[in-house]
Design an enzyme around this catalytic site. Structure first.
Site, mmCIF file in Angstrom:
data_model
loop_
_atom_site.group_PDB
_atom_site.id
_atom_site.type_symbol
_atom_site.label_atom_id
_atom_site.label_comp_id
_atom_site.label_asym_id
_atom_site.label_seq_id
_atom_site.Cartn_x
_atom_site.Cartn_y
_atom_site.Cartn_z
ATOM 1 N N ASP A 160 0.760 -1.076 0.052
ATOM 2 C CA ASP A 160 0.198 0.125 -0.154
ATOM 3 C C ASP A 160 0.992 1.137 -0.042
ATOM 4 O O ASP A 160 1.999 1.120 0.120
ATOM 5 C CB ASP A 160 -1.092 -0.186 1.009
ATOM 6 C CG ASP A 160 -2.214 0.782 0.772
ATOM 7 O OD1 ASP A 160 -2.127 1.556 -0.298
ATOM 8 O OD2 ASP A 160 -3.325 0.885 1.547
HETATM 9 C C1 NOJ Z 1 -4.111 3.731 0.103
HETATM 10 C C2 NOJ Z 1 -5.282 2.891 0.306
HETATM 11 O O1 NOJ Z 1 -5.155 2.083 1.318
HETATM 12 C C3 NOJ Z 1 -5.443 1.838 -0.861
HETATM 13 O O2 NOJ Z 1 -6.497 1.192 -0.552
HETATM 14 C C4 NOJ Z 1 -5.581 2.397 -2.123
HETATM 15 O O3 NOJ Z 1 -5.578 1.509 -3.217
HETATM 16 C C5 NOJ Z 1 -4.136 3.237 -2.447
HETATM 17 N N1 NOJ Z 1 -3.959 4.359 -1.456
HETATM 18 C C6 NOJ Z 1 -3.963 3.687 -3.866
HETATM 19 O O4 NOJ Z 1 -4.724 4.766 -3.809
#
Ligand code: NOJ
Length: 742
Positions: free
Chosen positions: A290
């Protein structure tokens, strides 16, 4: 080579023998792909390899704390092989051109985006869709989203989000399928199938990315990004299965989570990414972190600096670094120092390249860049129709005293509330490329179907009273036959980084509803929110309540369909609605405890100031008709371990309208080597019955359905007595006992 291949298939084979289910859909690269990958890998420098393991956001939009400047130069130099937050054909084409025309090896980019509940045509938020309990509809929604997004240049989405959540304070509860593992698994499969379509490589399909691995939905105190700590038994039984279900349904990629699990951040957790994901499940796709979650391991306090965090991540099983720039800055040095091996890097690069080949990007890097398709697909009438259909199926009728609903079309309606004439909130959080102006507001939807003039006043702002107070709204209410008041959360009150300690309605809105009720007119409350709300006063005083979540582009039409009875509501809560935040975490499949709840006895597991029961239980939802669900009838009362059990149940539509019912089957293992939940959902069926009609449903329970992690952590059954329960929600069930023998 042949031996190697057999090794890859062993875990899958084990699963098939063990569970009796096939793994036909799990992602497997072909031998031909493998060969092409190896040839390309041979030509790559270490820096180019690391580039394939690097993912940056563009400046199109940001979904995290920082934007990295200079990503175009990184593409050009081969230092960045993948992008996210870049979409629309024109934008994507320009960036892809840099990769395939200006880099040495011409390796195409992956383009990722959070397409969570629609790309341009926005569907209900995932928690809302889960309330439909309609797997076909949910798959269709993901299919439409994937068709649109892949027509807008994208080939990878960060969905499905399958985090089980029993805590409505957590803002991201809106992105998942709610509290239940069984329902969560089925929905994880449906969404994965919808996203990836018939096969990876089809022009109308994207790679799925199951997230957030793992247990992100159980942060302590419901606060986003917080620590997760639970027993291995609890984890494997309730939180882990939906990720596995998505992987077995073919999800090509997996995203790690921000949280730590059992003291180790997920992004550096070998147990999760290598032992479980790859060895137990046989996952062959790639793992992406993430957003900056490698870097964040320094804050977690398990590693001293970012360079070492990168080593920890790669060695644990991460393949791609999202936005952290850790691999880009440090990995080559780590290889030189022998902290990570080039063999491991090669393996990670192979995982990424395989999917680029499978997508067909080497044959045609612009295959998702077709303006004509983009124009034809986005917001097409067919997609809007699908969104309306799913939206009305997602609505849950929570209360309907004296059959206030459905409304007569010729009734004089006062439509009140800060969300009644609103479009901006309808697309909810994580709304892709959705545009609020494309939405149908409730006012528009109701006006389109009502036969009389619809009176409107917002009544109040979201958080504060209007200058004129509620007076004008009350005046309109007095002139009307019925009041419909639309209240709830703003979209940004849930989603990432949007946990709430107080899960009630903003006070001014609650007061508005209660004032309207005091006029004596029949009041229908239409709720919009991304999480279960605690609204005991409204629950007690308002005669009719509809839970509509955020329904997306077609929200107003879908709500009007239900208000006027063009669609008979069939949604069921995928998550428990508490009476107050003090009951949280609250969920239906709790354990008995040694002192089960008894409202008349002090010394039992209970509160002194509120009942244990929720406001509305998991699986609950009313209809404009009524159903009688009979006592479950097993085909045998004693059955042998290994045998399956058939349970039949008669269902009759006893009311005056045609309607759908979700017949739910729960099981309790009465005596186990470890304590077992008082009930667990094991099957359900959504059926349509005409008024007065009856049907008999048959459910099959297999050994796997009755298995759990026993005292010694082996997974299997324990012969003994079971209770089988059937009903229309988790609290109103008819029961029968059966005995499993050795
Ligand atoms: C952070 C989020 O936790 C995740 O769900 C998301 O896919 C990513 N950012 C990318 O935007």
């Amino acid at each position: 080579m042949a031996k190697l291949r057999l090794l890859y298939f062993l875990p899958a084979l084990f699963f098939a023998v063990f569970t009796g289910k096939t793994t036909a859909q799990i992602y497997r690269p072909s031998a031909q792909t493998e060969e092409r990958v190896l040839k390309l890998l041979d030509k790559m420098t270490l820096e180019e390899k690391i580039g394939q393991l690097t993912l940056y956001t563009t400046d199109w939009g940001s979904t995290g704390p920082t934007i990295r400047e200079g990503y175009k130069n990184d593409i050009r130099s081969g230092a960045c092989g993948n992008l996210f937050n870049s979409h629309t054909v024109g934008f994507v084409r320009d960036l892809q051109r840099i990769a395939v025309e200006e880099t040495r090896l011409k390796i195409p980019l992956l383009f990722g985006f959070d397409v969570i509940h629609g790309y341009k045509t926005i569907f209900p938020i995932p928690l809302g869709e889960a309330a439909s309990w309609d797997l076909e509809a949910i798959e269709k929604s993901a299919r439409v989203a994937s068709t649109e997004a892949s027509a807008a240049g994208l080939n990878w989405t960060y969905a499905p989000m399958v985090d089980i959540c029993r805590d409505p304070r957590w803002g991201r509860v809106m992105e998942g399928a709610g509290e239940d593992t069984y329902l969560g698994c089925r929905i994880a499969e449906a969404r994965t199938h919808g996203i990836q379509g018939k096969k990876i490589g089809d022009t109308d399909a994207m790679l799925a990315c199951v997230k957030h691995y793992a247990a992100y939905g159980a942060p302590t105190a419901g606060r986003d990004y917080n620590t997760v700590d639970m027993s291995e038994r609890f984890f494997r039984e309730y939180y882990l299965p939906p990720y596995e279900a998505a992987v077995r349904a073919g999800a090509a990629t997996v995203m790690t989570s921000f949280n730590d699990y059992d003291g180790v951040p997920a992004t550096g957790n070998k147990y999760l990414m290598t032992d479980i994901l790859r060895k137990e499940w046989g996952f062959r796709g790639f793992v992406v972190t993430d957003y900056t979650s490698i870097n964040e391991m320094v804050n977690h306090g398990v590693i001293a600096n970012e360079k070492e965090a990168g080593e920890l991540a790669l060695n644990a099983g991460v393949d791609m670094d999202m936005q952290g720039a850790v691999f880009q800055r440090f990995l080559a040095q780590s290889v030189k120092e022998g902290k990570v091996s080039e063999i491991q890097i090669d393996e990670a690069v192979r995982r990424v390249l395989r999917l680029k080949f499978d997508l067909g990007l080497f044959e045609n890097p612009y295959k998702f860049c077709d303006e004509a398709r983009e124009k034809a697909e986005l917001l097409s009438p067919a997609h809007r129709a699908a969104a309306r259909e799913v939206a009305r199926k997602s609505i849950v009728l929570l209360k309907n005293e004296k059959n206030v609903l459905p409304l007569k079309k010729n009734a004089k309606i006062a439509l009140i509330g800060p969300l009644a004439d609103n479009k901006a909130e309808l697309i909810g959080n994580w709304n892709g490329a959705g545009n609020a102006n494309d939405c149908v507001s409730v006012l528009e939807g109701v006006r389109a179907q009502a036969q009389q003039e619809v009176l409107y006043d917002s009544g109040c702002e979201f958080f504060v009273a209007k200058k004129a107070g509620v007076g004008p709204a009350l005046e309109l209410a007095k002139q009307a036959d019925v009041v419909v008041v639309v209240v709830g959360e703003q979209a940004m009150m849930s989603g990432e980084a949007a946990s709430r300690a107080d899960i009630s309605l903003p006070a001014v809105q609650e007061e508005l509803v209660l004032e309207l009720v005091r006029t004596g007119k029949p009041v229908v409350v239409v709720l919009m929110n991304g999480r279960p709300l605690a609204i005991p006063k409204i629950a007690e005083n308002a005669p009719a309540i509809l839970e509509t979540w955020w329904l997306g582009t077609e929200a107003g039409n879908a709500i009007a369909d239900v208000l006027f009875g063009a669609y008979n509501p069939s949604g069921k809560l995928p998550i428990t609605f508490p009476r107050s935040a003090g009951q949280v975490p609250i969920f239906y499949n709790e354990k008995s405890t040694g002192r089960p709840y008894n409202p008349d006895s002090k010394w039992t597991s209970r509160y002194i100031d509120t009942p244990n029961s929720p406001q509305w239980p998991f699986g609950f939802g009313l209809s404009y008709t009524t159903f009688d669900i009979g006592v479950p009838k097993p085909d045998k009362t004693t059955f042998k371990k290994g045998e399956s059990l058939q349970v039949t149940v008669n269902v009759t539509n006893t009311g005056k309208a045609d309607g759908e019912e979700v017949v739910q089957l729960y099981v309790r293992d009465l005596v186990g080597s470890v304590t077992r939940p008082v009930k667990e959902l094991k099957a359900f069926r959504k059926i349509m019955l005409k008024s007065g009609a009856s049907t008999t449903l048959t459910f099959t329970l297999t050994e796997r359905d009755l298995s759990f992690f026993r005292r010694d952590m082996t997974f299997g059954v324990e012969p003994g007595e079971y209770e089988i329960m059937v009903g229309s929600n988790s609290a109103e069930l008819k029961r029968v006992k059966v005995l499993m023998t050795e």
